[in-house]
Design an enzyme around this catalytic site. Structure first.
Site, PDB file in Angstrom:
ATOM      1  N   GLU A  36      -7.576  -1.985  -2.776  1.00 57.11           N
ATOM      2  CA  GLU A  36      -6.788  -1.045  -1.654  1.00 57.11           C
ATOM      3  C   GLU A  36      -5.948  -0.044  -2.296  1.00 57.11           C
ATOM      4  O   GLU A  36      -5.784   1.082  -2.174  1.00 57.11           O
ATOM      5  CB  GLU A  36      -5.974  -1.930  -0.673  1.00 57.11           C
ATOM      6  CG  GLU A  36      -6.820  -2.820   0.008  1.00 57.11           C
ATOM      7  CD  GLU A  36      -6.016  -3.430   1.299  1.00 57.11           C
ATOM      8  OE1 GLU A  36      -4.482  -3.906   1.053  1.00 57.11           O
ATOM      9  OE2 GLU A  36      -6.432  -3.755   2.238  1.00 57.11           O
ATOM     10  N   HIS A  64      -8.340  -1.277   6.142  1.00 57.25           N
ATOM     11  CA  HIS A  64      -8.566  -2.667   6.626  1.00 57.25           C
ATOM     12  C   HIS A  64      -9.160  -3.571   5.522  1.00 57.25           C
ATOM     13  O   HIS A  64     -10.396  -3.037   4.697  1.00 57.25           O
ATOM     14  CB  HIS A  64      -9.210  -2.648   7.703  1.00 57.25           C
ATOM     15  CG  HIS A  64      -9.584  -3.978   8.315  1.00 57.25           C
ATOM     16  ND1 HIS A  64      -8.721  -4.669   9.048  1.00 57.25           N
ATOM     17  CD2 HIS A  64     -10.708  -4.656   8.303  1.00 57.25           C
ATOM     18  CE1 HIS A  64      -9.222  -5.804   9.576  1.00 57.25           C
ATOM     19  NE2 HIS A  64     -10.628  -5.972   8.862  1.00 57.25           N
ATOM     20  N   ASP A  72      -9.343  -1.687  14.501  1.00 63.08           N
ATOM     21  CA  ASP A  72      -9.950  -1.655  13.338  1.00 63.08           C
ATOM     22  C   ASP A  72     -11.200  -0.753  13.386  1.00 63.08           C
ATOM     23  O   ASP A  72     -12.063  -0.601  12.908  1.00 63.08           O
ATOM     24  CB  ASP A  72     -10.235  -2.770  12.622  1.00 63.08           C
ATOM     25  CG  ASP A  72      -9.096  -3.535  12.030  1.00 63.08           C
ATOM     26  OD1 ASP A  72      -7.872  -2.664  11.713  1.00 63.08           O
ATOM     27  OD2 ASP A  72      -8.815  -4.820  12.152  1.00 63.08           O
ATOM     28  N   ASN A 106       1.016  -1.226  -0.026  1.00 65.01           N
ATOM     29  CA  ASN A 106       0.078   0.037   0.211  1.00 65.01           C
ATOM     30  C   ASN A 106       0.897   1.208   0.008  1.00 65.01           C
ATOM     31  O   ASN A 106       0.403   2.350  -0.657  1.00 65.01           O
ATOM     32  CB  ASN A 106      -0.794  -0.115   0.988  1.00 65.01           C
ATOM     33  CG  ASN A 106      -2.150  -0.944   1.131  1.00 65.01           C
ATOM     34  OD1 ASN A 106      -3.024  -0.327   0.264  1.00 65.01           O
ATOM     35  ND2 ASN A 106      -2.244  -1.974   1.497  1.00 65.01           N
ATOM     36  N   ARG A 159      -0.512  -2.730  15.075  1.00 64.19           N
ATOM     37  CA  ARG A 159      -0.289  -2.418  16.332  1.00 64.19           C
ATOM     38  C   ARG A 159      -1.686  -1.687  16.605  1.00 64.19           C
ATOM     39  O   ARG A 159      -2.167  -0.788  15.654  1.00 64.19           O
ATOM     40  CB  ARG A 159       0.526  -1.577  16.773  1.00 64.19           C
ATOM     41  CG  ARG A 159       2.120  -2.161  16.463  1.00 64.19           C
ATOM     42  CD  ARG A 159       2.598  -3.273  17.226  1.00 64.19           C
ATOM     43  NE  ARG A 159       2.440  -2.769  18.827  1.00 64.19           N
ATOM     44  CZ  ARG A 159       2.653  -3.813  19.832  1.00 64.19           C
ATOM     45  NH1 ARG A 159       2.755  -4.929  19.274  1.00 64.19           N
ATOM     46  NH2 ARG A 159       2.521  -3.289  21.124  1.00 64.19           N
ATOM     47  N   ARG A 179       2.180  -0.159  25.995  1.00 65.17           N
ATOM     48  CA  ARG A 179       1.942   0.346  24.466  1.00 65.17           C
ATOM     49  C   ARG A 179       1.939   1.796  24.708  1.00 65.17           C
ATOM     50  O   ARG A 179       2.297   2.580  23.822  1.00 65.17           O
ATOM     51  CB  ARG A 179       0.329  -0.076  24.403  1.00 65.17           C
ATOM     52  CG  ARG A 179      -0.207  -0.142  23.156  1.00 65.17           C
ATOM     53  CD  ARG A 179      -1.266  -1.079  23.111  1.00 65.17           C
ATOM     54  NE  ARG A 179      -2.391  -0.823  24.029  1.00 65.17           N
ATOM     55  CZ  ARG A 179      -3.530  -0.354  23.565  1.00 65.17           C
ATOM     56  NH1 ARG A 179      -3.802   0.072  22.324  1.00 65.17           N
ATOM     57  NH2 ARG A 179      -4.516   0.078  24.327  1.00 65.17           N
TER      58      ARG A 179
HETATM   59  C1  GAR Z   1      -3.311  -4.604   3.733  1.00 68.31           C
HETATM   60  O1  GAR Z   1      -3.926  -5.496   3.177  1.00 68.31           O
HETATM   61  C2  GAR Z   1      -4.121  -3.743   4.852  1.00 68.31           C
HETATM   62  O2  GAR Z   1      -5.403  -3.685   4.632  1.00 68.31           O
HETATM   63  C3  GAR Z   1      -4.060  -4.923   5.969  1.00 68.31           C
HETATM   64  O3  GAR Z   1      -2.773  -5.106   5.929  1.00 68.31           O
HETATM   65  C4  GAR Z   1      -2.330  -5.248   4.826  1.00 68.31           C
HETATM   66  C5  GAR Z   1      -0.891  -4.758   4.393  1.00 68.31           C
HETATM   67  O4  GAR Z   1      -0.232  -4.912   3.365  1.00 68.31           O
HETATM   68  N1  GAR Z   1      -4.361  -4.137   7.121  1.00 68.31           N
HETATM   69  C6  GAR Z   1      -4.876  -4.571   8.244  1.00 68.31           C
HETATM   70  O5  GAR Z   1      -5.201  -5.777   8.189  1.00 68.31           O
HETATM   71  C7  GAR Z   1      -5.131  -3.680   9.321  1.00 68.31           C
HETATM   72  N2  GAR Z   1      -6.078  -4.191  10.269  1.00 68.31           N
HETATM   73  P1  GAR Z   1       0.776  -4.236   2.551  1.00 68.31           P
HETATM   74  O6  GAR Z   1       1.832  -4.131   3.795  1.00 68.31           O
HETATM   75  O7  GAR Z   1       1.227  -4.999   1.648  1.00 68.31           O
HETATM   76  O8  GAR Z   1       0.460  -2.778   2.451  1.00 68.31           O
END
Ligand code: GAR
Length: 213
Positions: A175, A111, A147, A16, A93, A67
């Site tokens: 995404e 998400h 989330d 992303n 996190r 945290r």
């Molecule tokens: C993505 O699919 C994002 O939506 C998800 O982690 C992935 C990261 O991919 N996020 C979550 O699950 C947040 N709860 P990337 O490192 O290749 O961007």
């Protein structure tokens, strides 16, 4: 001159993040990434950032016993960059109230599910095991729950596969389109959070409610 700058927080691959870097190059995001911060030293996203000359920071959560201590260190490090927005991109996190207050109404997350359905991990497999016919992605402002936070935008597809891997691929494509678009809305001042509400072009959005079953 471009005044909008954002920090991207990652834990892993950073595909992303790459979509954002490409969107900036293509002027689909009018702004710049001031810093990529990872809680994992070996996150591949750090390499993606370095390759295009973006500053990187590592704050390893394992070095902090709470945290709050971890989040305070991130706040301290990010203060040096003065980001207008914090963008979570696979940052695994949950942020504490200290961090959320520090960047109040200026934190976005993506998400891979149609929230409020399927928060947490392993969404693609769980969706396939359910009776859902659609799956998708959500970009939302962030609160201090998993989330959680008011929703900015979603996109979805009809489920046409039994394979979590194939589904994940399709969801990633959504995404890469959606996140840069929403980030740019924020940068242009079109998207705002006020308390638990989201406004786009001064119109209130109520996206999550239509997914409640
Ligand atoms: C993505 O699919 C994002 O939506 C998800 O982690 C992935 C990261 O991919 N996020 C979550 O699950 C947040 N709860 P990337 O490192 O290749 O961007």
């Amino acid at each position: 001159m471009i005044n909008f700058s954002f920090a991207v927080l990652i834990s892993g691959n950073g595909s992303n993040l790459q979509a954002m870097i490409d969107a900036i190059e293509e002027k689909k995001i009018q702004g710049r990434i001031c810093c990529v911060l990872s809680n994992k030293e070996n996150a591949y996203g750090l390499i993606r950032a370095k390759e295009v000359g973006i500053s990187t920071e590592v704050v390893n959560n394992e070095n902090y016993s709470t945290r709050e201590e971890f989040d305070s260190k991130m706040i301290e490090v990010l203060a040096g960059y003065q980001p207008n927005l914090i963008v979570l991109a696979g940052f695994m996190r949950i942020l504490s109230p200290i961090f959320v207050k520090s960047y109040r109404e200026r934190i976005l997350n993506i998400h891979p599910s149609l929230l409020p359905k399927f928060p947490g991990l392993d969404t693609h497999r769980r969706v396939l095991e359910s009776s859902e016919t659609r799956h998708g992605v959500t970009v939302h402002f962030v609160d201090d729950t998993l989330d959680g936070g008011p929703i900015c935008s979603q996109s979805s597809i009809l489920i046409k596969t039994n394979s979590p891997i194939e589904l994940k691929k399709k969801i990633h494509e959504l995404e890469y389109e959606l996140y840069p678009k929403v980030i740019n809305w924020f940068g242009q001042g079109r998207l705002t959070q006020v308390k638990d509400k989201v406004y786009l072009d001064n119109k209130e959005l109520n996206i999550g409610e239509r997914n409640e079953s």
